[in-house]
Enzyme design. Structure first.
Site, PDB file in Angstrom:
ATOM      1  CD  GLU A 218      -6.489   8.078  10.491  1.00 40.80           C
ATOM      2  OE1 GLU A 218      -6.591   8.698   9.401  1.00 40.80           O
ATOM      3  OE2 GLU A 218      -6.016   6.932  10.569  1.00 40.80           O
TER       4      GLU A 218
ATOM      5  CE  LYS B   3      -3.322   2.517   2.872  1.00 34.73           C
ATOM      6  NZ  LYS B   3      -4.271   2.492   3.993  1.00 34.73           N
TER       7      LYS B   3
HETATM    8  C1  LIG Z   1      -4.869  10.672   3.624  1.00 30.13           C
HETATM    9  C2  LIG Z   1      -6.109  11.038   3.876  1.00 30.13           C
HETATM   10  O1  LIG Z   1      -7.031  10.194   4.463  1.00 30.13           O
HETATM   11  C3  LIG Z   1      -6.655   9.012   5.128  1.00 30.13           C
HETATM   12  C4  LIG Z   1      -7.637   8.823   6.195  1.00 30.13           C
HETATM   13  C5  LIG Z   1      -8.842   8.200   5.963  1.00 30.13           C
HETATM   14  C6  LIG Z   1      -9.040   7.485   4.780  1.00 30.13           C
HETATM   15  C7  LIG Z   1      -8.040   7.329   3.880  1.00 30.13           C
HETATM   16  C8  LIG Z   1      -8.237   6.535   2.638  1.00 30.13           C
HETATM   17  O2  LIG Z   1      -9.315   5.931   2.473  1.00 30.13           O
HETATM   18  O3  LIG Z   1      -7.349   6.509   1.791  1.00 30.13           O
HETATM   19  C9  LIG Z   1      -6.671   7.852   4.131  1.00 30.13           C
HETATM   20  O4  LIG Z   1      -5.941   6.786   4.630  1.00 30.13           O
HETATM   21  C10 LIG Z   1      -6.614  12.381   3.576  1.00 30.13           C
HETATM   22  O5  LIG Z   1      -7.745  12.693   3.947  1.00 30.13           O
HETATM   23  O6  LIG Z   1      -5.860  13.166   2.980  1.00 30.13           O
END
Ligand SMILES: C=C(O[C@H]1C=CC=C(C(=O)O)[C@@H]1O)C(=O)O
Length: 371
Positions: A170, A116
């Site tokens: 988060e 990832k």
């Molecule tokens: C990197 C971000 O989100 C992260 C947090 C929630 C979901 C995310 C996703 O689904 O990719 C990301 O990991 C952003 O909002 O810029």
């Protein structure tokens, strides 16, 4: 949801601080954990007051900010008219971001150990007059599940008064005594605000093997980092849908009890940061890919922002759904987790949707539909 214990000065309205006082180097991944023992945090807190606020940049080798003059956020009413938007520019353009995602997918497919990488992009806005940070903070405070924050992030020797503003959904880490809590998010869908559409999107997200897979990598990483420090660590259950003002996410509540209360919140945050919610798996490979493929430097975007007190307690959030403010300019940031099964167009649309939090606060929500 309450992110802060009641004793935190800004518990009700967010994380803000007066001035950037002491830029410091994070050093190596675990270096600061030793330097920032309970004793040194207590000494520091004694020097700057009961609590400190700090910001870690995304890069582990970057310069962090230790902020003093912790000030409660004042939720002033937003002025009736937000400044008029003059220009907007995606950095890079959507097509170039999609091409970077396609290249990341190619690299992920070529190496089974590479699972990832989170790729981000920027959105530059210019306004007729400078947006008022306090009014923006008041707008961002409307989402009860996110932590609004406004922090000076400039290095006084280098540049003008840059501020980092946002509403983070988060929780990286909260520590109260021996109790620790984390709430990783990964796997996303756009929230439209129409109940039936959002209900269907939540069901698709819950059933999506691709989203569950990218989420599981974050939970696994946090569990593996915390478990050796905790007693009777219970692996968390399946993810739940977590709803913010502009997005739906898969989220997993993690709760555990430390063996040793001497770990400070700062120490734990530095051990965890950056998680695969903003970096990738394995981290070193993700860092190289991010350096190769991203157009906009992250600086404090996707870093960690938090507070701590002289007992070592504190809480840290991930600096996402945010923007850097500099006078009449704002640079918004958004990233998406890329895995082997990612579709470049869908990931590009996801970053567009994530700009929504800041666009709404800045009074240009309609722009979200054009991204
Ligand atoms: C990197 C971000 O989100 C992260 C947090 C929630 C979901 C995310 C996703 O689904 O990719 C990301 O990991 C952003 O909002 O810029």
């Amino acid at each position: 949801m309450t992110f802060f214990p009641a004793s935190f000065p800004s518990a009700s309205s967010g994380l803000t601080a007066g001035s950037a006082a002491l830029p410091y180097r994070i050093g190596s991944r675990h270096g600061i954990a030793h330097k920032w023992s309970r004793g040194s945090v207590a000494a520091l807190a004694a020097r700057i007051g009961e609590s400190y606020v700090a910001a870690l940049p995304f890069a582990r080798s970057g310069t962090g900010m230790l902020l003093t003059g912790l000030s409660p956020a004042t939720a002033e009413a937003a002025p009736a008219t937000a400044p008029r938007l003059l220009t907007h520019q995606e950095v890079p353009a959507a097509a170039d971001y999609a091409a970077a995602v396609a290249e990341a997918v190619r690299r992920l497919k070529a190496d089974p150990a590479f699972r990832k990488v989170v790729l981000a992009r920027g959105l530059d806005l210019t306004f007729e007059r400078a947006p008022d940070p306090q009014a923006l903070l008041a707008e961002l405070s409307r989402d009860p599940v996110a932590l609004p924050f406004l922090l000076p992030i400039h290095d006084p020797s280098r540049e003008a008064a840059k501020q980092l503003i946002g509403a983070s959904p988060e929780l990286l880490l909260e520590k109260t005594g021996t109790a620790v809590r984390s709430h990783p998010l990964a796997g996303s869908a756009r929230r439209t605000g129409h109940a039936a559409e959002d209900h269907a999107a939540a069901a698709r997200l819950t059933d999506s093997g691709k989203d569950r897979g990218e989420h599981a990598l974050v939970v696994e990483y946090i569990s593996d980092t915390l478990a050796p420090l905790c007693r009777d660590f219970t692996p968390p259950g399946p993810p739940e849908v977590f709803t913010t003002d502009s997005m739906l996410h898969l989220g997993t509540p993690i709760r555990a009890t430390l063996r040793d209360a001497d770990h400070t919140a700062f120490d734990l945050a530095v051990r965890l940061h950056p998680t695969p919610a903003v970096g990738g798996t394995p981290m070193e490979q993700a860092e190289r890919t991010i350096a190769d493929l991203e157009a906009a430097p992250r600086d404090f975007f996707a870093g960690a922002i938090g507070w701590g007190d002289s007992t070592g307690d504190g809480a840290w959030h991930i600096a996402i759904r945010c923007a850097e403010l500099l006078g009449t300019r704002a640079r918004l940031f958004a990233g998406a987790g890329i895995v082997e099964g990612s579709d470049p167009a869908a990931e590009t649309a996801e970053t567009g949707a994530k700009f929504g939090t800041m666009l709404r606060a800045l009074g240009c929500a309609a722009l979200r539909d054009q991204l």
